[in-house]
Design a protein around this motif. Structure first.
Motif, PDB file in Angstrom:
ATOM      1  N   ILE A   5       0.862  -1.187   0.000  1.00 31.13           N
ATOM      2  CA  ILE A   5       0.000   0.000   0.000  1.00 31.13           C
ATOM      3  C   ILE A   5       0.897   1.235   0.000  1.00 31.13           C
ATOM      4  O   ILE A   5       1.817   1.336   0.820  1.00 31.13           O
ATOM      5  CB  ILE A   5      -0.916   0.025   1.240  1.00 31.13           C
ATOM      6  N   TYR A   7       0.572   5.216   0.630  1.00 23.95           N
ATOM      7  CA  TYR A   7      -0.386   6.139   1.234  1.00 23.95           C
ATOM      8  C   TYR A   7       0.028   7.588   1.002  1.00 23.95           C
ATOM      9  O   TYR A   7       1.177   7.968   1.254  1.00 23.95           O
ATOM     10  CB  TYR A   7      -0.522   5.864   2.734  1.00 23.95           C
ATOM     11  N   HIS A   9      -1.103  11.324   2.209  1.00 27.58           N
ATOM     12  CA  HIS A   9      -1.893  11.959   3.258  1.00 27.58           C
ATOM     13  C   HIS A   9      -2.608  13.221   2.766  1.00 27.58           C
ATOM     14  O   HIS A   9      -2.224  13.843   1.782  1.00 27.58           O
ATOM     15  CB  HIS A   9      -1.012  12.295   4.461  1.00 27.58           C
ATOM     16  N   TRP A  22      -0.665   8.719   9.740  1.00 26.69           N
ATOM     17  CA  TRP A  22      -0.566   7.287   9.435  1.00 26.69           C
ATOM     18  C   TRP A  22      -1.784   6.499   9.888  1.00 26.69           C
ATOM     19  O   TRP A  22      -2.115   5.455   9.315  1.00 26.69           O
ATOM     20  CB  TRP A  22       0.703   6.702  10.063  1.00 26.69           C
ATOM     21  N   VAL A  25      -4.600   4.922   7.663  1.00 29.25           N
ATOM     22  CA  VAL A  25      -4.495   3.619   6.987  1.00 29.25           C
ATOM     23  C   VAL A  25      -4.099   2.489   7.941  1.00 29.25           C
ATOM     24  O   VAL A  25      -3.835   1.381   7.500  1.00 29.25           O
ATOM     25  CB  VAL A  25      -3.479   3.661   5.820  1.00 29.25           C
ATOM     26  N   VAL A  28      -6.503  -0.335   7.661  1.00 29.22           N
ATOM     27  CA  VAL A  28      -6.423  -0.885   6.299  1.00 29.22           C
ATOM     28  C   VAL A  28      -5.241  -1.857   6.232  1.00 29.22           C
ATOM     29  O   VAL A  28      -5.346  -2.972   5.713  1.00 29.22           O
ATOM     30  CB  VAL A  28      -6.251   0.226   5.243  1.00 29.22           C
ATOM     31  N   SER A  29      -4.117  -1.435   6.796  1.00 27.78           N
ATOM     32  CA  SER A  29      -2.927  -2.281   6.818  1.00 27.78           C
ATOM     33  C   SER A  29      -3.169  -3.537   7.651  1.00 27.78           C
ATOM     34  O   SER A  29      -2.878  -4.659   7.218  1.00 27.78           O
ATOM     35  CB  SER A  29      -1.760  -1.486   7.394  1.00 27.78           C
ATOM     36  N   VAL A  36       2.628  -0.594   4.588  1.00 23.64           N
ATOM     37  CA  VAL A  36       2.281   0.725   4.046  1.00 23.64           C
ATOM     38  C   VAL A  36       3.558   1.541   3.855  1.00 23.64           C
ATOM     39  O   VAL A  36       4.392   1.633   4.762  1.00 23.64           O
ATOM     40  CB  VAL A  36       1.332   1.491   4.996  1.00 23.64           C
ATOM     41  N   VAL A  80      -3.699   4.308  -1.419  1.00 27.34           N
ATOM     42  CA  VAL A  80      -4.752   4.771  -0.515  1.00 27.34           C
ATOM     43  C   VAL A  80      -4.459   6.226  -0.204  1.00 27.34           C
ATOM     44  O   VAL A  80      -3.310   6.569   0.107  1.00 27.34           O
ATOM     45  CB  VAL A  80      -4.803   3.936   0.784  1.00 27.34           C
ATOM     46  N   ASP A  82      -6.237  10.274   1.145  1.00 25.79           N
ATOM     47  CA  ASP A  82      -7.391  11.011   1.663  1.00 25.79           C
ATOM     48  C   ASP A  82      -7.274  12.488   1.324  1.00 25.79           C
ATOM     49  O   ASP A  82      -6.176  13.035   1.248  1.00 25.79           O
ATOM     50  CB  ASP A  82      -7.533  10.821   3.175  1.00 25.79           C
ATOM     51  N   GLN A 231     -12.465   1.537   7.133  1.00 23.70           N
ATOM     52  CA  GLN A 231     -11.100   1.107   6.819  1.00 23.70           C
ATOM     53  C   GLN A 231     -11.065  -0.384   6.469  1.00 23.70           C
ATOM     54  O   GLN A 231     -10.319  -0.804   5.583  1.00 23.70           O
ATOM     55  CB  GLN A 231     -10.156   1.419   7.984  1.00 23.70           C
TER      56      GLN A 231
END
Length: 249
Positions: A5, A7, A9, A22, A25, A28-29, A36, A80, A82, A231
């Motif tokens: 993944i 990420y 931010h 962090w 995610v 998710v991780s 990640v 991933v 946001d 998540q």
């Protein structure tokens, strides 16, 4: 693990860091079993567009480079992102496509900022119901990101909603994408418009997941059941599209 993944931010391209965000995610991780790689990209106003985007692209290109220490295939990477990171992730896809490079295997967008101009109904209608953000608060961040040159708001790499996806992507070649937003998210309209645009451009593997009464970037509030469930939904989407053999090293 053979899957990863990456990420990106949020923070309006001006605030926050990979270290402060962090937790966006973390589950998710945990739920996917994947490592990640959180990108610490340069921020405006000191480093306006395209500095941060170039950083994110450099990380991705190094990760897929055959000679790199731990090379991955694009199809084994999920991005991933946001808020502003979501806009940057979409810009990455546009640029990677332009350069003819491998695209990631999945894209998960939490409350993405897809157009930095005031474009979309909910930027007006959800002022108040969204406790997290307003466009008036975001506007100076957008201006800082483009170094004060507001004409750049039209650039698809700044406002990915503006891109011509039907021209740029053949049918079903855009990465499988999960849009995840609350019904109180001021940025909801932008994702509704982009979701429909991608569908109209022949991209079938695009999922829109609305969350009742949730606001901008609600996924970061890990004490809330909705954030935990959201998540985990993202992790399921990733596992489904990357093949699901994400086992921790």
């Amino acid at each position: 693990a053979s899957q990863l993944i990456i990420y990106l931010h949020g923070g309006g391209y001006v605030f926050n860091s990979a270290y402060s965000q962090w937790h966006m995610v973390a589950l998710v991780s945990q739920a996917s079993g994947l490592k990640v790689l959180a990108v610490e990209y340069r921020l405006a106003p000191e480093n306006p567009f395209p500095a941060g985007l170039n950083d994110a692209l450099a990380v991705y290109k190094e990760v897929i480079r055959p000679g790199s220490k731990t090379p991955y295939m694009g199809q084994d990477i999920a991005i991933v992102a946001d808020s502003a990171g979501g806009g940057m992730a979409l810009a990455m896809i546009l640029q990677l496509q332009k350069e003819g490079l491998q695209l990631p295997g999945a894209l998960v967008l939490f409350s993405p900022w897809v157009d930095v101009a005031k474009h979309g109904d909910t930027l007006t209608t959800l002022v108040g119901p969204d406790p997290a953000i307003t466009y008036e608060g975001f506007k100076p961040l957008a201006a800082a990101y483009v170094g004060g040159d507001l004409s750049k708001f039209d650039d698809p790499l700044v406002s990915p909603l503006r891109a011509d996806y039907a021209r740029l992507f053949k049918k079903d070649t855009f990465p499988p994408t999960l849009f995840q937003l609350g019904t109180r998210d001021s940025l909801l309209s932008g994702s509704v418009m982009l979701y429909r645009k991608l569908k109209a451009a022949g991209q079938s593997d695009i999922v829109f997941s609305p969350w009742e009464a949730m606001w901008h970037d609600f996924e970061q509030f890990l004490h809330m059941p909705e954030a935990q469930a959201a998540q985990k939904e993202a992790a399921e989407f990733i596992k489904e599209h990357l093949g699901g053999d994400g086992v921790k090293d």
